[in-house]
Write an enzyme that holds these catalytic residues in place. Structure first.
Site: not given
Length: 329
Positions: A76, A226
């Site tokens: 991430c 993201c």
């Protein structure tokens, strides 16, 4: 059991950070998955886009990321900026390598992106467009700017590993319903995408060095931002000839903006560098039994109000820029 949580976010992509290795904190995989789902559940008392476990006791700290549904993921990017900031501040240094998802990532404290908004840069390993690395079942060695009938009859996708799997399409107009439909379908065609993939749409903004990106994440769905989707989209944007690889590109998400730069490795590889905020929201001690009863109980919470307020101003400028471009989010 009680756990200390740090709530943080990069571009409003919010995560929890927990100290310790998941295999040492939980006796079984089921307990681990249950904990991640419990604290990340948006319908529950807390909620987030994922969770990083951090082992900072080693010379090279190690981090383990989990999606809200309890599935592990390699990376991430936005969350890694927050993990990086935490480690840098603890060690009193400006730069450090962090191991996560089988890769090694350099994180560095950089100048604040706005007053009171701390920022961190993450240097990721070289991306790859090889179909086998995505992985995507494709007739060629790469899948670049090509349709996938099972996903959409007209959109042209490029597959890229960052190192997690992404499909990226450039669209003339952003249609959120279409992104959700395509992103959901990407998880259901194993004969084309054996491991699934995150799906990102790119819209051009006023100039070639500013784009809007929205990503449907495998295991999480639509999130405000993201980080790996930002990197994947920026790399695809250059691959398709819209901006030179060595120029910085401002990438705007609904949750905030970041900058993605690309440098060349000694072997000619392209190494992306993701720069953006790393904001701490609160620290808390939670009792999992209280959470399972669907209430927060008497949580010991320290809200970091100054950081929250500073980021809000930065966020408002970004969302106005997106809306002024005619994009509805």
């Amino acid at each position: 059991m009680k756990f200390e949580l740090l709530k943080a976010h990069g571009s409003s992509n919010d995560i929890f950070i927990v100290d310790g290795r998941p295999g040492e904190l939980f006796a079984t995989t089921a307990e681990l998955i249950g904990f991640v789902r419990l604290v990340c559940d948006r319908q529950g008392p807390l909620g987030s886009d994922g969770l990083y476990f951090v082992d900072d006791a080693r010379e090279v700290p190690e981090a383990f990321f989990f999606n809200p549904d309890g599935t592990p993921a390699k990376l991430c990017g936005n969350g890694l900026r927050c993990v990086g900031r935490l480690i840098l501040e603890r060690r009193g240094i400006e730069i450090v390598d962090v191991s996560t998802g089988g890769g090694r990532f350099r994180v560095e404290r950089i100048e604040d992106v706005a007053a009171g908004v701390p920022a961190v840069a993450v240097e990721l390993p070289p991306v790859t467009f090889r179909a086998a690395d995505v992985p995507i079942v494709s007739p060629g060695a790469e899948h670049v700017d090509t349709t996938i009938a099972e996903l959409h009859p007209r959109l042209r996708f490029t597959g890229v590993a960052v190192p997690n799997s992404h499909l990226v399409a450039i669209v003339d107009e952003y249609d959120e319903g279409e992104l959700v439909a395509v992103g959901g379908a990407a998880a259901k065609i194993p004969r084309v995408l054996p491991a699934g993939a995150n799906v990102s749409f790119i819209c051009r903004l006023s100039g070639p060095r500013e784009i809007f990106v929205r990503t449907f994440e495998r295991g999480a769905g639509l999130t405000p931002s993201c980080g790996s989707g930002v990197v994947a989209s920026r790399m695809v944007y250059s691959r398709l000839g819209h901006v030179p690889a060595d120029e910085a590109v401002v990438v705007r998400n609904p949750g905030g903006s970041s900058v993605c730069r690309v440098t060349s490795g000694p072997d000619g590889s392209q190494i992306p560098r993701l720069e953006g905020n790393a904001t701490f929201v609160y620290r808390a001690v939670v009792d999992t039994e209280q959470l399972r009863r669907d209430h927060r109980g008497e949580l010991d919470v320290e809200m970091l109000t100054d950081e929250i307020a500073a980021y809000e101003l930065f966020y408002e400028k970004n969302i106005r820029r997106i809306r002024d471009s005619g994009i509805i989010v």
